[in-house]
Motif scaffolding. Structure first.
Motif, PDB file in Angstrom:
ATOM      1  N   ASP A  74     103.505  89.730 -13.537  1.00 50.39           N
ATOM      2  CA  ASP A  74     104.230  90.632 -14.457  1.00 50.39           C
ATOM      3  C   ASP A  74     103.460  91.928 -14.595  1.00 50.39           C
ATOM      4  O   ASP A  74     102.250  91.903 -14.850  1.00 50.39           O
ATOM      5  CB  ASP A  74     104.324  89.995 -15.854  1.00 50.39           C
ATOM      6  CG  ASP A  74     105.388  88.912 -15.906  1.00 50.39           C
ATOM      7  OD1 ASP A  74     106.152  88.797 -14.931  1.00 50.39           O
ATOM      8  OD2 ASP A  74     105.421  88.189 -16.917  1.00 50.39           O
ATOM      9  N   TYR A  98     103.087  95.836 -16.398  1.00 49.24           N
ATOM     10  CA  TYR A  98     103.419  96.654 -17.578  1.00 49.24           C
ATOM     11  C   TYR A  98     102.763  98.019 -17.435  1.00 49.24           C
ATOM     12  O   TYR A  98     101.761  98.175 -16.732  1.00 49.24           O
ATOM     13  CB  TYR A  98     102.872  95.989 -18.854  1.00 49.24           C
ATOM     14  CG  TYR A  98     103.430  94.613 -19.093  1.00 49.24           C
ATOM     15  CD1 TYR A  98     104.571  94.429 -19.877  1.00 49.24           C
ATOM     16  CD2 TYR A  98     102.824  93.484 -18.522  1.00 49.24           C
ATOM     17  CE1 TYR A  98     105.092  93.166 -20.091  1.00 49.24           C
ATOM     18  CE2 TYR A  98     103.340  92.220 -18.726  1.00 49.24           C
ATOM     19  CZ  TYR A  98     104.478  92.060 -19.514  1.00 49.24           C
ATOM     20  OH  TYR A  98     104.986  90.816 -19.725  1.00 49.24           O
ATOM     21  N   SER A 150     106.374 100.277 -21.331  1.00 42.73           N
ATOM     22  CA  SER A 150     106.480  98.814 -21.375  1.00 42.73           C
ATOM     23  C   SER A 150     105.089  98.285 -21.752  1.00 42.73           C
ATOM     24  O   SER A 150     104.077  98.724 -21.207  1.00 42.73           O
ATOM     25  CB  SER A 150     106.933  98.261 -20.022  1.00 42.73           C
ATOM     26  OG  SER A 150     106.001  98.568 -19.012  1.00 42.73           O
ATOM     27  N   ALA A 153     102.514  94.963 -22.907  1.00 44.19           N
ATOM     28  CA  ALA A 153     102.178  93.540 -23.090  1.00 44.19           C
ATOM     29  C   ALA A 153     101.132  93.470 -24.194  1.00 44.19           C
ATOM     30  O   ALA A 153     100.224  94.288 -24.239  1.00 44.19           O
ATOM     31  CB  ALA A 153     101.602  92.961 -21.801  1.00 44.19           C
ATOM     32  N   ALA A 169     108.406  95.442 -25.748  1.00 43.37           N
ATOM     33  CA  ALA A 169     107.123  94.769 -26.003  1.00 43.37           C
ATOM     34  C   ALA A 169     107.219  93.286 -25.662  1.00 43.37           C
ATOM     35  O   ALA A 169     108.208  92.636 -25.980  1.00 43.37           O
ATOM     36  CB  ALA A 169     106.744  94.934 -27.472  1.00 43.37           C
ATOM     37  N   ARG A 170     106.186  92.744 -25.027  1.00 40.28           N
ATOM     38  CA  ARG A 170     106.173  91.311 -24.687  1.00 40.28           C
ATOM     39  C   ARG A 170     104.883  90.706 -25.235  1.00 40.28           C
ATOM     40  O   ARG A 170     103.778  91.158 -24.888  1.00 40.28           O
ATOM     41  CB  ARG A 170     106.259  91.205 -23.162  1.00 40.28           C
ATOM     42  CG  ARG A 170     106.084  89.854 -22.611  1.00 40.28           C
ATOM     43  CD  ARG A 170     107.417  89.068 -22.587  1.00 40.28           C
ATOM     44  NE  ARG A 170     107.102  87.640 -22.529  1.00 40.28           N
ATOM     45  CZ  ARG A 170     106.840  86.989 -21.418  1.00 40.28           C
ATOM     46  NH1 ARG A 170     106.892  87.609 -20.262  1.00 40.28           N
ATOM     47  NH2 ARG A 170     106.543  85.696 -21.447  1.00 40.28           N
ATOM     48  N   LEU A 171     105.038  89.697 -26.100  1.00 43.63           N
ATOM     49  CA  LEU A 171     103.865  89.079 -26.735  1.00 43.63           C
ATOM     50  C   LEU A 171     103.377  87.889 -25.920  1.00 43.63           C
ATOM     51  O   LEU A 171     104.177  87.043 -25.525  1.00 43.63           O
ATOM     52  CB  LEU A 171     104.239  88.602 -28.136  1.00 43.63           C
ATOM     53  CG  LEU A 171     104.506  89.719 -29.149  1.00 43.63           C
ATOM     54  CD1 LEU A 171     105.370  89.232 -30.292  1.00 43.63           C
ATOM     55  CD2 LEU A 171     103.192  90.253 -29.677  1.00 43.63           C
ATOM     56  N   HIS A 172     102.066  87.811 -25.712  1.00 44.98           N
ATOM     57  CA  HIS A 172     101.449  86.647 -25.074  1.00 44.98           C
ATOM     58  C   HIS A 172     100.523  86.043 -26.120  1.00 44.98           C
ATOM     59  O   HIS A 172      99.416  86.531 -26.339  1.00 44.98           O
ATOM     60  CB  HIS A 172     100.668  87.064 -23.826  1.00 44.98           C
ATOM     61  CG  HIS A 172     101.548  87.665 -22.774  1.00 44.98           C
ATOM     62  ND1 HIS A 172     102.087  86.928 -21.733  1.00 44.98           N
ATOM     63  CD2 HIS A 172     102.009  88.913 -22.613  1.00 44.98           C
ATOM     64  CE1 HIS A 172     102.835  87.712 -20.975  1.00 44.98           C
ATOM     65  NE2 HIS A 172     102.802  88.925 -21.482  1.00 44.98           N
TER      66      HIS A 172
END
Ligand SMILES: Cc1cc2nc3c(=O)[nH]c(=O)nc-3n(C[C@H](O)[C@H](O)[C@H](O)COP(=O)(O)OP(=O)(O)OC[C@H]3O[C@@H](n4cnc5c(N)ncnc54)[C@H](O)[C@@H]3O)c2cc1C
Length: 420
Positions: A8, A10, A34, A36, A133-136
């Motif tokens: 992935d 970002y 974008s 992460a 936004a992508r949360l890990h």
């Protein structure tokens, strides 16, 4: 050989979603990058009907503007906050004093006291609702490889991510800073900041009060319903002893430290909640950038809490970074290029240095007993000079000339489309 396609990718990866990292991620995602976000612990849902948490911050008007642009302020305001319009600083007792009133400077308030966990939780909710936004989480960064055109991140979960720019927001003991090999200057004080929530015989009248004592400053910050959050900087041994006392004995010592004559506030503290103490230290990273990486918040600097500026400085970093990256993209310059990151790093590091050295000097003047005459002279001088007080207030409110535009009332839309 790693498969580039399987990873992935970002624009930006932010490590650490404390108040500063989460605010930066919100601003950057709202600006169209974008993003992460890696966070090792999911924030606990905030319960506004429960007791006030032990960790609170005095947020400046500039920080409030930044949190509004991050999409969090209205919710924080709705859930729980305590504005204050007056600040009083005393040396040893109530006779040498400096006072600041918001109205004197045409301001509605000097700041607000909010719980750290409320700020973090609200920003987290904002991130969850955001497309870019992508949360890990829960996850952590365990390895980093800088390739010519990207950073490759290895996570504890076994995942790999790629980004053009890595933002380290993982707090004072930043593992990312270590991985990047960035060193820091240290000032160790051998002190702890003791915190608790107390009720006084007369409710807090919306006053942020601080007294410089021989062992360090003691602050009472206003909370809802007349309660106060105290931050008492103390030599380590005394802090440990005060933590072990029963409530009555602790309140007696606190009352003595804050006491004054007839009509003085704080008057006698009558009850307190749990107590905790945090080590106090001053740190400044030698640089705020490495190749394709920058530091923000406590990962970059830690300042003495005597002026309540730590998270404010971090939120200014977040806003400054967003401003520099947005400008680069608008001008068609690669946003993770050395030139762009150097601009951010020089700007924000010099600001943190002013604050860190300023706090260090104030502490150096206020602690020794023998410097009493110098302190009284200095406080008298500042009190009688509107210009000196105004300069102090501008910096404390986060709205001085060199502050990021978002802290001075500009919106993200104005940064993205300056001609609008
Ligand atoms: C007693 C005391 C009183 C204070 N009062 C004030 C005040 O009134 N006003 C003020 O402005 N400041 C105050 N401060 C300072 C303020 O609390 C800090 O500056 C602020 O909390 C720093 O926020 P941060 O987001 O940079 O770091 P942190 O809050 O430390 O957040 C770091 C985040 O990164 C996560 N993380 C860490 N490592 C990893 C990893 N490897 N992978 C993924 N995630 C990771 C952590 O879980 C955490 O969520 C005070 C400090 C003290 C000690």
């Amino acid at each position: 050989m790693k498969q580039r396609e399987a990873i992935d990718s970002y624009d930006i990866a932010v490590v650490g979603a404390g108040m500063v990292g989460a605010a930066a991620a919100c601003l950057l995602a709202r600006a169209g990058f974008s993003v992460a976000i890696l966070e090792r612990e999911e924030p606990q849902p905030f319960d506004g009907s429960g007791d006030v948490g032990l960790r609170v911050s005095a947020l400046s008007p500039g920080s409030i503007d930044i949190l509004a642009e991050a999409g969090a302020w209205r919710q924080i305001e709705r859930l729980r906050h305590a504005p204050y319009g007056r600040m009083r600083v005393e040396d040893r007792d109530e006779h040498t004093v400096m006072e600041f009133d918001a109205a004197e400077f045409g301001l509605e308030q000097l700041g607000v006291i909010v719980e750290n966990e409320l700020v973090q939780w609200t920003l987290w909710q904002s991130l969850l609702a955001m497309g870019g936004a992508r949360l890990h989480c829960p996850d952590q960064l365990i390895g980093l490889e800088c390739e010519p055109d990207r950073q490759l991140l290895s996570l504890a979960s076994g995942k790999q991510l790629a980004c053009r720019l890595l933002v380290a927001a993982d707090g004072i003991n930043s593992g990312v800073r270590s991985l990047l090999g960035i060193e820091q200057d240290f000032w160790e004080y051998g002190q702890q900041g003791l915190v608790s929530v107390v009720q006084t015989a007369t409710p807090n009248p919306g006053l942020a009060w601080q007294r410089f004592l021989e062992g360090g400053p003691l602050a009472f910050l206003p909370l809802e319903h007349g309660a106060s959050s105290i931050v008492w900087s103390l030599p380590e041994a005394r802090a440990s002893r005060l933590l072990e006392l029963d409530d009555d004995a602790f309140l007696a010592e606190l009352g003595q430290a804050a006491s004054g004559g007839e009509g003085h506030w704080p008057d006698q503290p009558v009850s307190c909640g749990p107590r905790a103490a945090f080590p106090l230290t001053m740190r400044l990273s030698k640089t705020y950038r490495a190749k394709r990486a920058v530091l923000i918040g406590d990962a970059a600097h830690a300042v003495h809490p005597l002026a309540g500026q730590g998270v404010n400085l971090g939120l200014l970093d977040a806003a400054g970074l967003a401003e520099v990256l947005i400008a680069a993209r608008r001008e068609g310059v690669p946003f993770a290029s050395e030139k762009v990151l150097e601009k951010y790093a020089r700007w924000r590091r010099s600001e943190a240095e002013v604050m860190a050295r300023g706090m260090h000097s104030i502490r150096g003047i206020f602690i020794p007993e023998e410097l009493g005459p110098l302190r009284r002279f200095g406080m008298g001088l500042i009190s009688s000079s509107w210009t000196a007080k105004e300069a102090f207030i501008r910096r404390a409110t986060g709205r001085h000339r060199n502050a990021p535009a978002l802290a001075r009332g500009a919106s993200l839309t104005e940064l993205l489309h300056p001609s609008v």
